[in-house]
Design a protein around this motif. Structure first.
Motif, PDB file in Angstrom:
ATOM      1  N   UNK A 147       0.807  -1.214   0.000  1.00 51.93           N
ATOM      2  CA  UNK A 147       0.000   0.000   0.000  1.00 51.93           C
ATOM      3  C   UNK A 147       0.843   1.269   0.000  1.00 51.93           C
ATOM      4  N   UNK A 148       2.148   1.133   0.111  1.00 52.85           N
ATOM      5  CA  UNK A 148       3.049   2.282   0.126  1.00 52.85           C
ATOM      6  C   UNK A 148       3.446   2.620  -1.310  1.00 52.85           C
ATOM      7  N   UNK A 149       2.789   3.627  -1.874  1.00 52.29           N
ATOM      8  CA  UNK A 149       2.979   3.970  -3.289  1.00 52.29           C
ATOM      9  C   UNK A 149       4.394   4.429  -3.597  1.00 52.29           C
ATOM     10  N   UNK A 150       5.013   5.139  -2.680  1.00 55.45           N
ATOM     11  CA  UNK A 150       6.375   5.622  -2.899  1.00 55.45           C
ATOM     12  C   UNK A 150       7.345   4.442  -2.993  1.00 55.45           C
ATOM     13  N   UNK A 151       7.222   3.496  -2.084  1.00 53.90           N
ATOM     14  CA  UNK A 151       8.093   2.325  -2.076  1.00 53.90           C
ATOM     15  C   UNK A 151       7.831   1.457  -3.313  1.00 53.90           C
ATOM     16  N   UNK A 152       6.572   1.307  -3.695  1.00 56.24           N
ATOM     17  CA  UNK A 152       6.252   0.517  -4.885  1.00 56.24           C
ATOM     18  C   UNK A 152       6.861   1.156  -6.136  1.00 56.24           C
ATOM     19  N   UNK A 153       6.834   2.469  -6.222  1.00 59.04           N
ATOM     20  CA  UNK A 153       7.432   3.160  -7.380  1.00 59.04           C
ATOM     21  C   UNK A 153       8.950   2.952  -7.391  1.00 59.04           C
ATOM     22  N   UNK A 154       9.596   3.127  -6.236  1.00 63.30           N
ATOM     23  CA  UNK A 154      11.048   2.936  -6.156  1.00 63.30           C
ATOM     24  C   UNK A 154      11.434   1.498  -6.512  1.00 63.30           C
ATOM     25  N   UNK A 155      10.667   0.556  -6.019  1.00 66.87           N
ATOM     26  CA  UNK A 155      10.948  -0.856  -6.275  1.00 66.87           C
ATOM     27  C   UNK A 155      10.799  -1.178  -7.757  1.00 66.87           C
ATOM     28  N   UNK A 156       9.749  -0.677  -8.356  1.00 62.62           N
ATOM     29  CA  UNK A 156       9.515  -0.911  -9.780  1.00 62.62           C
ATOM     30  C   UNK A 156      10.617  -0.294 -10.631  1.00 62.62           C
ATOM     31  N   UNK A 157      11.007   0.909 -10.314  1.00 63.58           N
ATOM     32  CA  UNK A 157      12.076   1.572 -11.060  1.00 63.58           C
ATOM     33  C   UNK A 157      13.378   0.788 -10.927  1.00 63.58           C
ATOM     34  N   UNK A 158      13.662   0.292  -9.733  1.00 59.68           N
ATOM     35  CA  UNK A 158      14.879  -0.498  -9.538  1.00 59.68           C
ATOM     36  C   UNK A 158      14.823  -1.814 -10.307  1.00 59.68           C
ATOM     37  N   UNK A 159      13.655  -2.458 -10.325  1.00 58.03           N
ATOM     38  CA  UNK A 159      13.504  -3.692 -11.092  1.00 58.03           C
ATOM     39  C   UNK A 159      13.747  -3.445 -12.578  1.00 58.03           C
ATOM     40  N   UNK A 160      13.146  -2.382 -13.107  1.00 61.79           N
ATOM     41  CA  UNK A 160      13.342  -2.047 -14.519  1.00 61.79           C
ATOM     42  C   UNK A 160      14.815  -1.773 -14.815  1.00 61.79           C
ATOM     43  N   UNK A 161      15.448  -1.037 -13.938  1.00 59.01           N
ATOM     44  CA  UNK A 161      16.871  -0.715 -14.115  1.00 59.01           C
ATOM     45  C   UNK A 161      17.723  -1.990 -14.088  1.00 59.01           C
ATOM     46  N   UNK A 162      17.462  -2.857 -13.113  1.00 59.79           N
ATOM     47  CA  UNK A 162      18.225  -4.097 -12.987  1.00 59.79           C
ATOM     48  C   UNK A 162      18.114  -4.956 -14.245  1.00 59.79           C
ATOM     49  N   UNK A 163      16.882  -5.133 -14.739  1.00 59.69           N
ATOM     50  CA  UNK A 163      16.707  -6.015 -15.880  1.00 59.69           C
ATOM     51  C   UNK A 163      17.194  -5.389 -17.180  1.00 59.69           C
ATOM     52  N   UNK A 164      17.107  -4.086 -17.299  1.00 59.16           N
ATOM     53  CA  UNK A 164      17.686  -3.431 -18.472  1.00 59.16           C
ATOM     54  C   UNK A 164      19.210  -3.554 -18.465  1.00 59.16           C
ATOM     55  N   UNK A 165      19.816  -3.404 -17.301  1.00 61.94           N
ATOM     56  CA  UNK A 165      21.265  -3.545 -17.180  1.00 61.94           C
ATOM     57  C   UNK A 165      21.699  -4.985 -17.456  1.00 61.94           C
ATOM     58  N   UNK A 166      20.982  -5.933 -16.879  1.00 61.29           N
ATOM     59  CA  UNK A 166      21.313  -7.335 -17.124  1.00 61.29           C
ATOM     60  C   UNK A 166      21.217  -7.672 -18.606  1.00 61.29           C
ATOM     61  N   UNK A 167      20.155  -7.218 -19.247  1.00 62.75           N
ATOM     62  CA  UNK A 167      19.993  -7.516 -20.665  1.00 62.75           C
ATOM     63  C   UNK A 167      21.092  -6.847 -21.501  1.00 62.75           C
ATOM     64  N   UNK A 180       3.397  -1.907 -13.859  1.00 62.34           N
ATOM     65  CA  UNK A 180       4.211  -2.724 -12.951  1.00 62.34           C
ATOM     66  C   UNK A 180       3.963  -2.363 -11.491  1.00 62.34           C
ATOM     67  N   UNK A 181       3.777  -1.084 -11.208  1.00 67.66           N
ATOM     68  CA  UNK A 181       3.474  -0.663  -9.832  1.00 67.66           C
ATOM     69  C   UNK A 181       2.189  -1.329  -9.363  1.00 67.66           C
ATOM     70  N   UNK A 182       1.175  -1.309 -10.213  1.00 68.04           N
ATOM     71  CA  UNK A 182      -0.107  -1.923  -9.858  1.00 68.04           C
ATOM     72  C   UNK A 182       0.061  -3.427  -9.613  1.00 68.04           C
ATOM     73  N   UNK A 183       0.718  -4.100 -10.540  1.00 67.14           N
ATOM     74  CA  UNK A 183       0.917  -5.550 -10.411  1.00 67.14           C
ATOM     75  C   UNK A 183       1.722  -5.879  -9.156  1.00 67.14           C
ATOM     76  N   UNK A 184       2.775  -5.131  -8.923  1.00 67.55           N
ATOM     77  CA  UNK A 184       3.627  -5.375  -7.766  1.00 67.55           C
ATOM     78  C   UNK A 184       2.870  -5.139  -6.455  1.00 67.55           C
TER      79      UNK A 184
END
Length: 89
Positions: free
Chosen positions: A30-50, A72-76
């Motif tokens: 329910x913490x929108x700020x944390x969900x946004x940060x987490x999603x951005x980090x996930x996107x960054x991680x997978x873009x870097x890995x790829x 992604x925020x909604x799904x997460x």
């Protein structure tokens, strides 16, 4: 196997960090700020890995690269709130 392990870390670490970034880990979904940060980090991680590996394993991890942040925020957040999230995260 090595690529799978890197992808696993790229996903698990931001998800675990989400619990430490919120005041009440039970309600992290329910913490929108944390969900946004987490999603951005996930996107960054997978873009870097790829970018460095030219592949992801399993292939479905590309979802973190392609889906818009808002979706992604909604799904997460729904995943953290679900019984699956309560049991496995």
């Amino acid at each position: 196997m090595h690529i799978w392990q890197l992808c696993h870390l790229g996903m698990v670490v931001p998800l675990a960090d989400a619990y430490y970034q919120t005041e009440n880990p039970k309600f992290v979904g329910q913490d929108k700020v944390v969900m946004r940060k987490t999603t951005i980090q996930l996107k960054k991680n997978f873009n870097t890995l790829y970018k460095n590996l030219n592949t992801l394993s399993p292939v479905k991890m590309h979802i973190f690269r392609y889906l818009p942040t808002s979706i992604l925020i909604y799904i997460l957040s729904q995943t953290f709130k679900s019984s699956f999230g309560k049991k496995f995260m």
